[in-house]
Scaffold this motif. Sequence first.
Motif, PDB file in Angstrom:
ATOM      1  N   PHE A 128      16.780 -10.028  -4.114  1.00  0.00           N
ATOM      2  CA  PHE A 128      17.945 -10.081  -4.901  1.00  0.00           C
ATOM      3  C   PHE A 128      18.123 -11.347  -5.546  1.00  0.00           C
ATOM      4  O   PHE A 128      18.609 -11.396  -6.820  1.00  0.00           O
ATOM      5  CB  PHE A 128      19.128  -9.700  -4.172  1.00  0.00           C
ATOM      6  N   ASP A 129      17.830 -12.451  -4.823  1.00  0.00           N
ATOM      7  CA  ASP A 129      18.013 -13.837  -5.431  1.00  0.00           C
ATOM      8  C   ASP A 129      16.601 -14.234  -6.263  1.00  0.00           C
ATOM      9  O   ASP A 129      16.934 -15.394  -6.697  1.00  0.00           O
ATOM     10  CB  ASP A 129      18.203 -14.866  -4.226  1.00  0.00           C
ATOM     11  N   GLY A 130      15.845 -13.430  -6.399  1.00  0.00           N
ATOM     12  CA  GLY A 130      14.817 -13.667  -7.548  1.00  0.00           C
ATOM     13  C   GLY A 130      13.679 -14.307  -6.748  1.00  0.00           C
ATOM     14  O   GLY A 130      12.841 -14.860  -7.582  1.00  0.00           O
ATOM     15  N   LYS A 131      13.579 -14.386  -5.618  1.00  0.00           N
ATOM     16  CA  LYS A 131      12.389 -15.036  -4.756  1.00  0.00           C
ATOM     17  C   LYS A 131      11.194 -13.789  -4.214  1.00  0.00           C
ATOM     18  O   LYS A 131      11.594 -12.996  -4.309  1.00  0.00           O
ATOM     19  CB  LYS A 131      12.880 -15.756  -3.720  1.00  0.00           C
ATOM     20  N   ALA A 132      10.099 -14.509  -4.271  1.00  0.00           N
ATOM     21  CA  ALA A 132       9.065 -13.714  -4.060  1.00  0.00           C
ATOM     22  C   ALA A 132       9.019 -13.098  -2.925  1.00  0.00           C
ATOM     23  O   ALA A 132       9.259 -13.520  -1.706  1.00  0.00           O
ATOM     24  CB  ALA A 132       7.709 -14.519  -4.504  1.00  0.00           C
ATOM     25  N   ILE A 133       8.813 -11.773  -2.586  1.00  0.00           N
ATOM     26  CA  ILE A 133       8.572 -10.958  -1.328  1.00  0.00           C
ATOM     27  C   ILE A 133       7.108 -10.913  -0.863  1.00  0.00           C
ATOM     28  O   ILE A 133       6.914 -11.103   0.131  1.00  0.00           O
ATOM     29  CB  ILE A 133       9.055  -9.433  -1.480  1.00  0.00           C
ATOM     30  N   TYR A 134       6.338 -11.196  -1.949  1.00  0.00           N
ATOM     31  CA  TYR A 134       4.751 -11.282  -1.485  1.00  0.00           C
ATOM     32  C   TYR A 134       4.279 -12.541  -2.029  1.00  0.00           C
ATOM     33  O   TYR A 134       4.623 -13.031  -2.861  1.00  0.00           O
ATOM     34  CB  TYR A 134       3.974  -9.874  -2.280  1.00  0.00           C
ATOM     35  N   ASN A 135       3.006 -12.771  -1.044  1.00  0.00           N
ATOM     36  CA  ASN A 135       2.149 -13.876  -1.742  1.00  0.00           C
ATOM     37  C   ASN A 135       1.740 -13.725  -2.930  1.00  0.00           C
ATOM     38  O   ASN A 135       1.620 -12.456  -3.155  1.00  0.00           O
ATOM     39  CB  ASN A 135       1.292 -14.160  -0.528  1.00  0.00           C
ATOM     40  N   GLU A 136       1.476 -14.700  -3.571  1.00  0.00           N
ATOM     41  CA  GLU A 136       0.677 -14.481  -5.019  1.00  0.00           C
ATOM     42  C   GLU A 136      -0.388 -13.739  -4.860  1.00  0.00           C
ATOM     43  O   GLU A 136      -1.222 -14.175  -4.186  1.00  0.00           O
ATOM     44  CB  GLU A 136       0.370 -16.219  -5.422  1.00  0.00           C
ATOM     45  N   GLY A 137      -0.431 -12.856  -5.600  1.00  0.00           N
ATOM     46  CA  GLY A 137      -1.616 -11.894  -5.949  1.00  0.00           C
ATOM     47  C   GLY A 137      -1.676 -10.562  -5.029  1.00  0.00           C
ATOM     48  O   GLY A 137      -2.513  -9.869  -4.957  1.00  0.00           O
ATOM     49  N   HIS A 138      -0.541 -10.562  -4.146  1.00  0.00           N
ATOM     50  CA  HIS A 138      -0.387  -9.631  -3.090  1.00  0.00           C
ATOM     51  C   HIS A 138       0.533  -8.464  -3.292  1.00  0.00           C
ATOM     52  O   HIS A 138       0.520  -7.446  -2.392  1.00  0.00           O
ATOM     53  CB  HIS A 138      -0.411 -10.089  -1.666  1.00  0.00           C
ATOM     54  N   ALA A 139       1.125  -8.526  -4.494  1.00  0.00           N
ATOM     55  CA  ALA A 139       2.149  -7.381  -4.829  1.00  0.00           C
ATOM     56  C   ALA A 139       1.506  -6.123  -5.001  1.00  0.00           C
ATOM     57  O   ALA A 139       0.391  -5.946  -5.516  1.00  0.00           O
ATOM     58  CB  ALA A 139       3.062  -7.778  -5.869  1.00  0.00           C
ATOM     59  N   PRO A 140       2.074  -4.810  -4.719  1.00  0.00           N
ATOM     60  CA  PRO A 140       1.526  -3.714  -4.686  1.00  0.00           C
ATOM     61  C   PRO A 140       1.275  -3.241  -6.097  1.00  0.00           C
ATOM     62  O   PRO A 140       1.874  -3.863  -7.165  1.00  0.00           O
ATOM     63  CB  PRO A 140       2.606  -2.721  -4.141  1.00  0.00           C
ATOM     64  N   ASP A 141       0.047  -2.668  -6.647  1.00  0.00           N
ATOM     65  CA  ASP A 141      -0.222  -2.386  -7.863  1.00  0.00           C
ATOM     66  C   ASP A 141       0.119  -0.822  -8.019  1.00  0.00           C
ATOM     67  O   ASP A 141       0.859  -0.160  -7.205  1.00  0.00           O
ATOM     68  CB  ASP A 141      -2.033  -2.421  -7.847  1.00  0.00           C
ATOM     69  N   GLU A 142      -0.071  -0.311  -9.270  1.00  0.00           N
ATOM     70  CA  GLU A 142       0.605   1.037  -9.643  1.00  0.00           C
ATOM     71  C   GLU A 142      -0.046   2.158  -8.596  1.00  0.00           C
ATOM     72  O   GLU A 142       0.717   3.006  -8.038  1.00  0.00           O
ATOM     73  CB  GLU A 142       0.164   1.303 -11.010  1.00  0.00           C
ATOM     74  N   GLU A 143      -1.276   2.298  -8.103  1.00  0.00           N
ATOM     75  CA  GLU A 143      -1.824   2.994  -6.943  1.00  0.00           C
ATOM     76  C   GLU A 143      -1.020   2.988  -5.763  1.00  0.00           C
ATOM     77  O   GLU A 143      -0.733   4.118  -5.300  1.00  0.00           O
ATOM     78  CB  GLU A 143      -3.443   2.901  -7.034  1.00  0.00           C
ATOM     79  N   GLU A 144      -0.772   1.698  -5.340  1.00  0.00           N
ATOM     80  CA  GLU A 144      -0.241   1.493  -3.921  1.00  0.00           C
ATOM     81  C   GLU A 144       1.442   2.143  -4.194  1.00  0.00           C
ATOM     82  O   GLU A 144       1.891   2.739  -3.352  1.00  0.00           O
ATOM     83  CB  GLU A 144      -0.303   0.098  -3.583  1.00  0.00           C
ATOM     84  N   ILE A 145       1.906   1.763  -5.265  1.00  0.00           N
ATOM     85  CA  ILE A 145       3.245   2.204  -5.623  1.00  0.00           C
ATOM     86  C   ILE A 145       3.482   3.739  -5.589  1.00  0.00           C
ATOM     87  O   ILE A 145       4.236   4.290  -4.971  1.00  0.00           O
ATOM     88  CB  ILE A 145       4.016   1.650  -7.029  1.00  0.00           C
ATOM     89  N   ALA A 146       2.513   4.340  -6.173  1.00  0.00           N
ATOM     90  CA  ALA A 146       2.517   5.851  -6.202  1.00  0.00           C
ATOM     91  C   ALA A 146       2.255   6.376  -4.693  1.00  0.00           C
ATOM     92  O   ALA A 146       2.914   7.696  -4.425  1.00  0.00           O
ATOM     93  CB  ALA A 146       1.230   6.308  -7.164  1.00  0.00           C
ATOM     94  N   GLU A 147       1.354   5.903  -4.032  1.00  0.00           N
ATOM     95  CA  GLU A 147       1.381   6.159  -2.487  1.00  0.00           C
ATOM     96  C   GLU A 147       2.530   5.918  -1.755  1.00  0.00           C
ATOM     97  O   GLU A 147       2.911   7.070  -1.196  1.00  0.00           O
ATOM     98  CB  GLU A 147       0.195   5.261  -1.879  1.00  0.00           C
ATOM     99  N   ARG A 148       3.157   5.009  -1.820  1.00  0.00           N
ATOM    100  CA  ARG A 148       4.545   4.829  -1.143  1.00  0.00           C
ATOM    101  C   ARG A 148       5.577   6.004  -1.634  1.00  0.00           C
ATOM    102  O   ARG A 148       6.296   6.338  -0.683  1.00  0.00           O
ATOM    103  CB  ARG A 148       4.966   3.466  -1.422  1.00  0.00           C
ATOM    104  N   ARG A 149       5.600   6.009  -2.796  1.00  0.00           N
ATOM    105  CA  ARG A 149       6.486   7.164  -3.428  1.00  0.00           C
ATOM    106  C   ARG A 149       6.188   8.221  -2.706  1.00  0.00           C
ATOM    107  O   ARG A 149       7.223   9.170  -2.305  1.00  0.00           O
ATOM    108  CB  ARG A 149       6.173   7.291  -4.972  1.00  0.00           C
ATOM    109  N   ARG A 150       5.121   8.712  -2.643  1.00  0.00           N
ATOM    110  CA  ARG A 150       4.563   9.887  -2.158  1.00  0.00           C
ATOM    111  C   ARG A 150       4.847  10.174  -0.506  1.00  0.00           C
ATOM    112  O   ARG A 150       5.304  11.089   0.018  1.00  0.00           O
ATOM    113  CB  ARG A 150       2.962  10.372  -2.342  1.00  0.00           C
ATOM    114  N   LEU A 151       4.610   9.107   0.149  1.00  0.00           N
ATOM    115  CA  LEU A 151       4.541   8.914   1.829  1.00  0.00           C
ATOM    116  C   LEU A 151       5.928   8.703   2.153  1.00  0.00           C
ATOM    117  O   LEU A 151       6.242   9.406   3.458  1.00  0.00           O
ATOM    118  CB  LEU A 151       3.780   7.751   1.942  1.00  0.00           C
ATOM    119  N   TYR A 152       6.841   7.854   1.332  1.00  0.00           N
ATOM    120  CA  TYR A 152       8.138   7.556   1.906  1.00  0.00           C
ATOM    121  C   TYR A 152       9.196   8.054   1.139  1.00  0.00           C
ATOM    122  O   TYR A 152      10.266   8.667   1.734  1.00  0.00           O
ATOM    123  CB  TYR A 152       8.247   6.026   2.144  1.00  0.00           C
ATOM    124  N   TRP A 153       9.178   8.107  -0.249  1.00  0.00           N
ATOM    125  CA  TRP A 153      10.287   8.274  -1.007  1.00  0.00           C
ATOM    126  C   TRP A 153      10.533   9.990  -0.921  1.00  0.00           C
ATOM    127  O   TRP A 153      11.678  10.388  -0.870  1.00  0.00           O
ATOM    128  CB  TRP A 153      10.077   7.760  -2.609  1.00  0.00           C
TER     129      TRP A 153
END
Length: 267
Positions: free
Chosen positions: A98-123
Amino acid sequence: MTIPIFSFAAGNAPVLVTIPHAGTALAPGMVSRMTELGVTLPDTDWYMEKLYSSCVDLDIGMIRANYSRYVVDLNRGADDATLYPGRPKTGLVPDLTFDGKAIYNEGHAPDEEEIAERRRLYWQPYHDAVQEELDRLKKRWGWAILWDGHSIKTEVPRLFEGKLPDLNFGTNDGVSCAGTLIKSVMDVPELGNSYSTILNGRFKGGYTTRHYGQPQHGIHAIQLEKAQSVYLESEDAPWPIDERKTKKIRETIGALLRQAVLWRPEG
């Protein structure tokens, strides 16, 4: 041992409490990719079970997410549509706090494929369960009330100006529930002079409130966003709880929920 996506306790009252942001479990492989700050999960809605313990006595059902909002934000739509135009978007799968600071180390944020998988598995399983329980309650009572419980730091300059009121009620500008329902809830004597309140201020309700709140079809939805100052000793890590404050707000929430249970639609 696999952690369930959510915990569910059924109730017989016409109210269902949903708690989407109290979870602290992380998806496999996340920790090693996250920043030192990210793994502390600073945007968690802490101790919500304590605040909503009155659900048991009121026979109100509860669905509580077990995974962190950093895995997937259950109060955002599957399409990740903007909820508050002109404000920073916190995202279906956030990569900033919320404060605008990185949650992931540089280059390790989820890509669209991983986001879709999380949506399927958890959301999806969470929202399937919410819909199923609302359908059950509506079949039993003729109507159902969804109460979406949240908490947030009192001051988050990136997201809103100044300090939040203590209790922020949201009904999507009156669209998500009957006016008589929110009025009866906010008129409870327990609010009195104890807490500052606002209706449809900075927080009008997220995806849950906006999606499920369809009073014309017998489903009413209210979001309650609490400033964490009403129950924490400190809003910074390790987020120590203030037992005296917690007892007071727990009793107040119980009074609010009791009013929702007693409410009846007109006609």
